[in-house]
Design a protein around this motif. Structure first.
Motif, PDB file in Angstrom:
ATOM      1  N   ALA A  56       0.859  -1.178   0.000  1.00 45.56           N
ATOM      2  CA  ALA A  56       0.000   0.000   0.000  1.00 45.56           C
ATOM      3  C   ALA A  56       0.897   1.230   0.000  1.00 45.56           C
ATOM      4  CB  ALA A  56      -0.918   0.008   1.222  1.00 45.56           C
ATOM      5  N   TYR A  57       0.555   2.211  -0.846  1.00 45.88           N
ATOM      6  CA  TYR A  57       1.356   3.423  -0.971  1.00 45.88           C
ATOM      7  C   TYR A  57       0.460   4.657  -0.937  1.00 45.88           C
ATOM      8  CZ  TYR A  57       5.790   1.206  -2.230  1.00 45.88           C
ATOM      9  OH  TYR A  57       6.957   0.497  -2.204  1.00 45.88           O
ATOM     10  N   LEU A  58       0.966   5.709  -0.330  1.00 39.72           N
ATOM     11  CA  LEU A  58       0.339   7.022  -0.403  1.00 39.72           C
ATOM     12  C   LEU A  58       1.214   7.920  -1.262  1.00 39.72           C
ATOM     13  CD1 LEU A  58      -1.190   9.145   2.457  1.00 39.72           C
ATOM     14  CD2 LEU A  58       0.500  10.157   0.934  1.00 39.72           C
ATOM     15  N   HIS A  59       0.598   8.570  -2.256  1.00 39.09           N
ATOM     16  CA  HIS A  59       1.295   9.541  -3.104  1.00 39.09           C
ATOM     17  C   HIS A  59       0.587  10.885  -2.956  1.00 39.09           C
ATOM     18  CE1 HIS A  59       2.222   5.642  -4.967  1.00 39.09           C
ATOM     19  NE2 HIS A  59       3.369   6.192  -5.285  1.00 39.09           N
ATOM     20  N   PHE A  60       1.349  11.913  -2.617  1.00 34.17           N
ATOM     21  CA  PHE A  60       0.787  13.246  -2.412  1.00 34.17           C
ATOM     22  C   PHE A  60       1.430  14.220  -3.385  1.00 34.17           C
ATOM     23  CE2 PHE A  60       1.205  17.456  -0.503  1.00 34.17           C
ATOM     24  CZ  PHE A  60      -0.119  17.756  -0.243  1.00 34.17           C
ATOM     25  N   PHE A 114       3.764  20.119   2.456  1.00 36.65           N
ATOM     26  CA  PHE A 114       2.738  20.414   1.466  1.00 36.65           C
ATOM     27  C   PHE A 114       3.276  21.236   0.294  1.00 36.65           C
ATOM     28  CE2 PHE A 114       0.104  18.636   4.544  1.00 36.65           C
ATOM     29  CZ  PHE A 114      -1.159  18.437   4.023  1.00 36.65           C
ATOM     30  N   ASP A 115       4.612  21.387   0.218  1.00 40.36           N
ATOM     31  CA  ASP A 115       5.193  22.130  -0.897  1.00 40.36           C
ATOM     32  C   ASP A 115       6.002  21.228  -1.828  1.00 40.36           C
ATOM     33  OD1 ASP A 115       7.225  21.546   0.841  1.00 40.36           O
ATOM     34  OD2 ASP A 115       8.115  23.556   0.830  1.00 40.36           O
ATOM     35  N   ARG A 116       5.873  19.918  -1.654  1.00 41.15           N
ATOM     36  CA  ARG A 116       6.586  19.003  -2.538  1.00 41.15           C
ATOM     37  C   ARG A 116       5.874  17.646  -2.561  1.00 41.15           C
ATOM     38  NH1 ARG A 116      12.032  18.081   1.099  1.00 41.15           N
ATOM     39  NH2 ARG A 116      11.117  16.775   2.726  1.00 41.15           N
ATOM     40  N   CYS A 117       6.184  16.868  -3.602  1.00 40.34           N
ATOM     41  CA  CYS A 117       5.557  15.556  -3.742  1.00 40.34           C
ATOM     42  C   CYS A 117       6.101  14.599  -2.670  1.00 40.34           C
ATOM     43  CB  CYS A 117       5.832  14.970  -5.119  1.00 40.34           C
ATOM     44  SG  CYS A 117       5.145  15.953  -6.490  1.00 40.34           S
ATOM     45  N   THR A 118       5.248  13.688  -2.262  1.00 38.81           N
ATOM     46  CA  THR A 118       5.617  12.711  -1.236  1.00 38.81           C
ATOM     47  C   THR A 118       5.128  11.331  -1.628  1.00 38.81           C
ATOM     48  OG1 THR A 118       5.484  14.365   0.539  1.00 38.81           O
ATOM     49  CG2 THR A 118       5.354  12.062   1.194  1.00 38.81           C
ATOM     50  N   GLU A 119       5.952  10.338  -1.385  1.00 37.80           N
ATOM     51  CA  GLU A 119       5.549   8.943  -1.570  1.00 37.80           C
ATOM     52  C   GLU A 119       5.919   8.172  -0.318  1.00 37.80           C
ATOM     53  OE1 GLU A 119       7.266   5.125  -3.989  1.00 37.80           O
ATOM     54  OE2 GLU A 119       6.876   6.939  -5.159  1.00 37.80           O
ATOM     55  N   GLN A 120       4.991   7.374   0.189  1.00 35.57           N
ATOM     56  CA  GLN A 120       5.258   6.636   1.418  1.00 35.57           C
ATOM     57  C   GLN A 120       4.471   5.333   1.434  1.00 35.57           C
ATOM     58  OE1 GLN A 120       7.350   7.434   4.083  1.00 35.57           O
ATOM     59  NE2 GLN A 120       6.864   5.363   4.774  1.00 35.57           N
ATOM     60  N   ALA A 121       5.148   4.229   1.756  1.00 36.17           N
ATOM     61  CA  ALA A 121       4.459   2.957   1.934  1.00 36.17           C
ATOM     62  C   ALA A 121       3.835   2.918   3.323  1.00 36.17           C
ATOM     63  CB  ALA A 121       5.436   1.804   1.767  1.00 36.17           C
TER      64      ALA A 121
END
Length: 287
Positions: A56-60, A114-121
């Motif tokens: 499971a991953y979250l991409h922001f 909140f000023d850059r992309c983020t990816e986190q499992a």
């Protein structure tokens, strides 16, 4: 990148989880509510072939000042060997979803910037798995209450993902898998290793192994990695290819026969897996 472009399920999304040879029966989209969409694809891979572990991953993505786009990507564990496909899903939260709340509230107490992309499992718990499975059931004739329930489940999955940033799951709280200091727990992991070796030709899923040795899936995965230095899937595949090498070098079986003996659905898939692990194709080993 526009929000419309990001909202469409990408081939890269499937490749990220399953590799370059992923084949699907098409991608479907469902609108959960204003600002929330669900995309899912049926992956045409035999569960006994190079089966991936649950992820499971979250991409922001910050789209513009005060506009945020977030997607949750799920690869549920495939635990039915009778099926030839399983579903990969993306739950998409568009900027309009976040506009429901003041920006200061949305940005407060979050683990990512909140000023850059983020990816986190993150780890999806049992309740989350049930919600995801319910969301992916195709039902176009929902009444208002059922539609509200779907929206609540989608938002709950988002909450689970965000909480995973802030509150580590129970297994992650255990430094260096301290539960392995218990002899009975170590024996369960060793029993898992024995079962893997006994079923190289028809690999067991993590869920099946977990039930067989009576150990929580999350603990089993972390304990196995701690004791053997590989994930369960990596260990299974490595040992399958090692056994395949032995069979090939014995010279009594063709490449196709070895692929069949080791539970691969096709010689091409066997060759791909063999090269990934052994660094060469099966035919090169025999030269």
């Amino acid at each position: 990148m526009t929000t419309e472009g990001m909202a469409r399920p990408k081939a890269e999304f499937l490749q990220r989880f399953l590799g370059d040879e992923t084949v699907t029966a098409g991608v479907s989209s469902v609108t959960i509510s204003a600002g929330i969409q669900l995309h899912y694809a049926d992956v045409l891979l035999c569960p006994t072939e190079d089966e991936p572990e649950e992820m499971a991953y979250l991409h922001f993505y910050p789209v513009a000042d005060g506009n945020y786009y977030l997607q949750l990507s799920f690869l549920p564990e495939c635990n039915s060997k009778a099926n030839e496909s399983y579903r990969v899903a993306q739950l998409v939260f568009h900027p309009s979803f976040f506009e429901q709340w003041p920006e200061g509230l949305v940005c407060g107490k979050q683990p990512f910037r909140f000023d850059r992309c983020t990816e986190q499992a993150f780890t999806l718990n049992g309740q989350g798995r049930d919600m995801l499975e319910a969301l992916m059931k195709e039902n176009t004739n929902l009444d208002f209450i059922q539609s509200l329930r779907r929206q609540e489940m989608a938002i709950s999955l988002l909450r689970f993902a965000l909480e995973a940033f802030l509150v580590p799951d129970e297994a992650n709280k255990l430094p260096a898998c301290s539960f392995l200091s218990n002899n009975s727990e170590r024996d369960k992991v060793l029993e898992t290793q024995r079962l893997i070796m006994e079923h190289l030709d028809h690999p067991m899923t993590i869920r099946e192994l977990s039930r067989e040795v009576a150990m929580n899936e999350c603990y089993l995965k972390k304990g196995f990695k701690a004791m053997f230095g590989k994930t369960i899937h990596e260990y299974q595949q490595f040992q399958r290819i090692e056994r395949a090498k032995e069979l090939l070098l014995e010279g009594n079986c063709s490449i196709n026969e070895v692929a069949f003996k080791m539970g691969f659905g096709s010689a091409s898939h066997f060759s791909t897996s063999f090269k990934k692990i052994a660094g060469m194709k099966p035919c090169e080993l025999l030269r």
